[in-house]
Design an enzyme around this catalytic site. Structure first.
Site, PDB file in Angstrom:
ATOM      1  N   LYS A 111       0.842  -1.196   0.000  1.00 42.72           N
ATOM      2  CA  LYS A 111       0.000   0.000   0.000  1.00 42.72           C
ATOM      3  C   LYS A 111       0.879   1.249   0.000  1.00 42.72           C
ATOM      4  O   LYS A 111       1.948   1.272   0.612  1.00 42.72           O
ATOM      5  CB  LYS A 111      -0.934  -0.010   1.208  1.00 42.72           C
ATOM      6  CG  LYS A 111      -2.040  -1.054   1.072  1.00 42.72           C
ATOM      7  CD  LYS A 111      -3.036  -1.009   2.190  1.00 42.72           C
ATOM      8  CE  LYS A 111      -3.836   0.241   2.255  1.00 42.72           C
ATOM      9  NZ  LYS A 111      -5.047   0.281   1.463  1.00 42.72           N
ATOM     10  N   SER A 112       0.388   2.288  -0.642  1.00 43.10           N
ATOM     11  CA  SER A 112       1.178   3.517  -0.783  1.00 43.10           C
ATOM     12  C   SER A 112       1.486   4.177   0.559  1.00 43.10           C
ATOM     13  O   SER A 112       2.536   4.798   0.710  1.00 43.10           O
ATOM     14  CB  SER A 112       0.471   4.499  -1.710  1.00 43.10           C
ATOM     15  OG  SER A 112      -0.784   4.867  -1.185  1.00 43.10           O
ATOM     16  N   TYR A 114       2.437   2.825   3.313  1.00 44.02           N
ATOM     17  CA  TYR A 114       3.696   2.264   3.813  1.00 44.02           C
ATOM     18  C   TYR A 114       4.859   2.567   2.868  1.00 44.02           C
ATOM     19  O   TYR A 114       5.959   2.907   3.313  1.00 44.02           O
ATOM     20  CB  TYR A 114       3.559   0.765   4.049  1.00 44.02           C
ATOM     21  CG  TYR A 114       2.824   0.448   5.336  1.00 44.02           C
ATOM     22  CD1 TYR A 114       3.413   0.686   6.570  1.00 44.02           C
ATOM     23  CD2 TYR A 114       1.536  -0.075   5.326  1.00 44.02           C
ATOM     24  CE1 TYR A 114       2.756   0.422   7.752  1.00 44.02           C
ATOM     25  CE2 TYR A 114       0.862  -0.348   6.509  1.00 44.02           C
ATOM     26  CZ  TYR A 114       1.473  -0.095   7.720  1.00 44.02           C
ATOM     27  OH  TYR A 114       0.822  -0.356   8.888  1.00 44.02           O
ATOM     28  N   THR A 135       2.377 -15.211   3.925  1.00 44.00           N
ATOM     29  CA  THR A 135       3.482 -14.669   4.704  1.00 44.00           C
ATOM     30  C   THR A 135       3.944 -13.382   4.029  1.00 44.00           C
ATOM     31  O   THR A 135       4.228 -13.370   2.833  1.00 44.00           O
ATOM     32  CB  THR A 135       4.637 -15.681   4.811  1.00 44.00           C
ATOM     33  OG1 THR A 135       4.174 -16.825   5.543  1.00 44.00           O
ATOM     34  CG2 THR A 135       5.831 -15.086   5.542  1.00 44.00           C
ATOM     35  N   LEU A 136       3.974 -12.316   4.793  1.00 50.77           N
ATOM     36  CA  LEU A 136       4.335 -10.989   4.297  1.00 50.77           C
ATOM     37  C   LEU A 136       5.734 -10.632   4.781  1.00 50.77           C
ATOM     38  O   LEU A 136       6.071 -10.874   5.941  1.00 50.77           O
ATOM     39  CB  LEU A 136       3.361  -9.936   4.857  1.00 50.77           C
ATOM     40  CG  LEU A 136       1.879 -10.164   4.610  1.00 50.77           C
ATOM     41  CD1 LEU A 136       1.045  -9.331   5.575  1.00 50.77           C
ATOM     42  CD2 LEU A 136       1.544  -9.816   3.174  1.00 50.77           C
ATOM     43  N   GLU A 137       6.535 -10.039   3.905  1.00 58.11           N
ATOM     44  CA  GLU A 137       7.858  -9.565   4.299  1.00 58.11           C
ATOM     45  C   GLU A 137       7.856  -8.052   4.206  1.00 58.11           C
ATOM     46  O   GLU A 137       7.499  -7.473   3.171  1.00 58.11           O
ATOM     47  CB  GLU A 137       8.933 -10.150   3.385  1.00 58.11           C
ATOM     48  CG  GLU A 137      10.342  -9.813   3.820  1.00 58.11           C
ATOM     49  CD  GLU A 137      10.979  -8.722   2.991  1.00 58.11           C
ATOM     50  OE1 GLU A 137      11.712  -7.879   3.569  1.00 58.11           O
ATOM     51  OE2 GLU A 137      10.751  -8.679   1.781  1.00 58.11           O
ATOM     52  N   GLN A 156      -2.141  -4.876  -1.207  1.00 58.97           N
ATOM     53  CA  GLN A 156      -3.299  -5.168  -2.050  1.00 58.97           C
ATOM     54  C   GLN A 156      -3.039  -6.392  -2.914  1.00 58.97           C
ATOM     55  O   GLN A 156      -1.996  -6.507  -3.550  1.00 58.97           O
ATOM     56  CB  GLN A 156      -3.631  -3.984  -2.954  1.00 58.97           C
ATOM     57  CG  GLN A 156      -4.892  -4.232  -3.787  1.00 58.97           C
ATOM     58  CD  GLN A 156      -5.254  -3.059  -4.657  1.00 58.97           C
ATOM     59  OE1 GLN A 156      -4.544  -2.731  -5.596  1.00 58.97           O
ATOM     60  NE2 GLN A 156      -6.369  -2.421  -4.337  1.00 58.97           N
ATOM     61  N   GLN A 180      -0.351 -23.193   4.502  1.00 62.59           N
ATOM     62  CA  GLN A 180       0.325 -22.591   5.658  1.00 62.59           C
ATOM     63  C   GLN A 180      -0.640 -21.722   6.445  1.00 62.59           C
ATOM     64  O   GLN A 180      -1.515 -21.085   5.878  1.00 62.59           O
ATOM     65  CB  GLN A 180       1.548 -21.785   5.201  1.00 62.59           C
ATOM     66  CG  GLN A 180       1.245 -20.560   4.388  1.00 62.59           C
ATOM     67  CD  GLN A 180       2.498 -19.928   3.811  1.00 62.59           C
ATOM     68  OE1 GLN A 180       3.540 -20.551   3.625  1.00 62.59           O
ATOM     69  NE2 GLN A 180       2.407 -18.642   3.496  1.00 62.59           N
TER      70      GLN A 180
END
Length: 188
Positions: A111-112, A114, A135-137, A156, A180
């Site tokens: 997202k813009s 961040y 899983t987000l990095e 998004q 997962q």
């Protein structure tokens, strides 16, 4: 191949559990406070990160090796916010669980809100018939500590449907990240 609209995302989520839990409109406020939005947008779905974080630390002077990753390189944190050290990163997972259809490939973009703070979100494509929590990095590219908010929008998802169904899906291959449910470290 075409990008899928809000109408398709809503239909798929209500009928086929594409996204669970699912919010069919943009949520911009909780309990009277403004938040980073999440939910359906025109051509995507803004996901939230959970309150489970793994913050990278190099206290053991380990080498980052994707074939032999040392789980001691992370500190586990459960909180409403995560502070990422300067020039470091943290892992989290989406609140939402995804079940990607066989004819669909899903891409994730940060997202813009961040990105404009120097926080980059990285996720590899969600392949046909993959399912699970994503899983987000989060990479903090700044030389200052950076904050991520749990249960608010962070990225998004954009859905692309092919005009031809793939011969072999992620599920067919027995992908190692299939199903997962937590913040998942690299597997070989």
């Amino acid at each position: 191949m075409s990008i899928k609209s809000d109408k398709w995302i809503i239909e798929q989520s209500e009928a086929n559990e594409l996204i669970t839990p699912f919010e069919k409109k943009q949520i911009r406020e909780l309990d009277g406070e403004k938040i980073v939005s999440y939910g359906v947008s025109s051509y995507g779905y803004d996901v939230r990160c959970s309150n489970e974080f793994k913050i990278f630390t190099n206290t053991h002077s380990a080498i980052v090796d994707p074939k032999n990753f040392d789980p001691n390189s992370f500190i586990d944190v459960t909180a409403d916010q995560c502070v990422i050290p300067p020039n470091s990163f943290a892992l989290a997972r989406t609140v939402e669980y995804f079940k990607i259809p066989r004819s669909v490939l899903t891409l994730c973009l940060g997202k813009s809100t961040y990105a404009r703070c120097g926080i980059i979100v990285n996720v590899t494509p969600l392949e046909p018939e993959w399912e699970g929590h994503v899983t987000l990095e989060f990479s903090n590219t700044t030389n200052l500590p950076a904050k991520i908010y749990a249960n608010e929008g962070v990225a998004q998802m954009i859905f692309f449907e092919s005009d031809q169904v793939c011969e072999t899906s992620y599920k067919d291959r027995g992908g190692k990240y299939q199903g997962q449910t937590g913040v998942t470290l690299p597997k070989t």
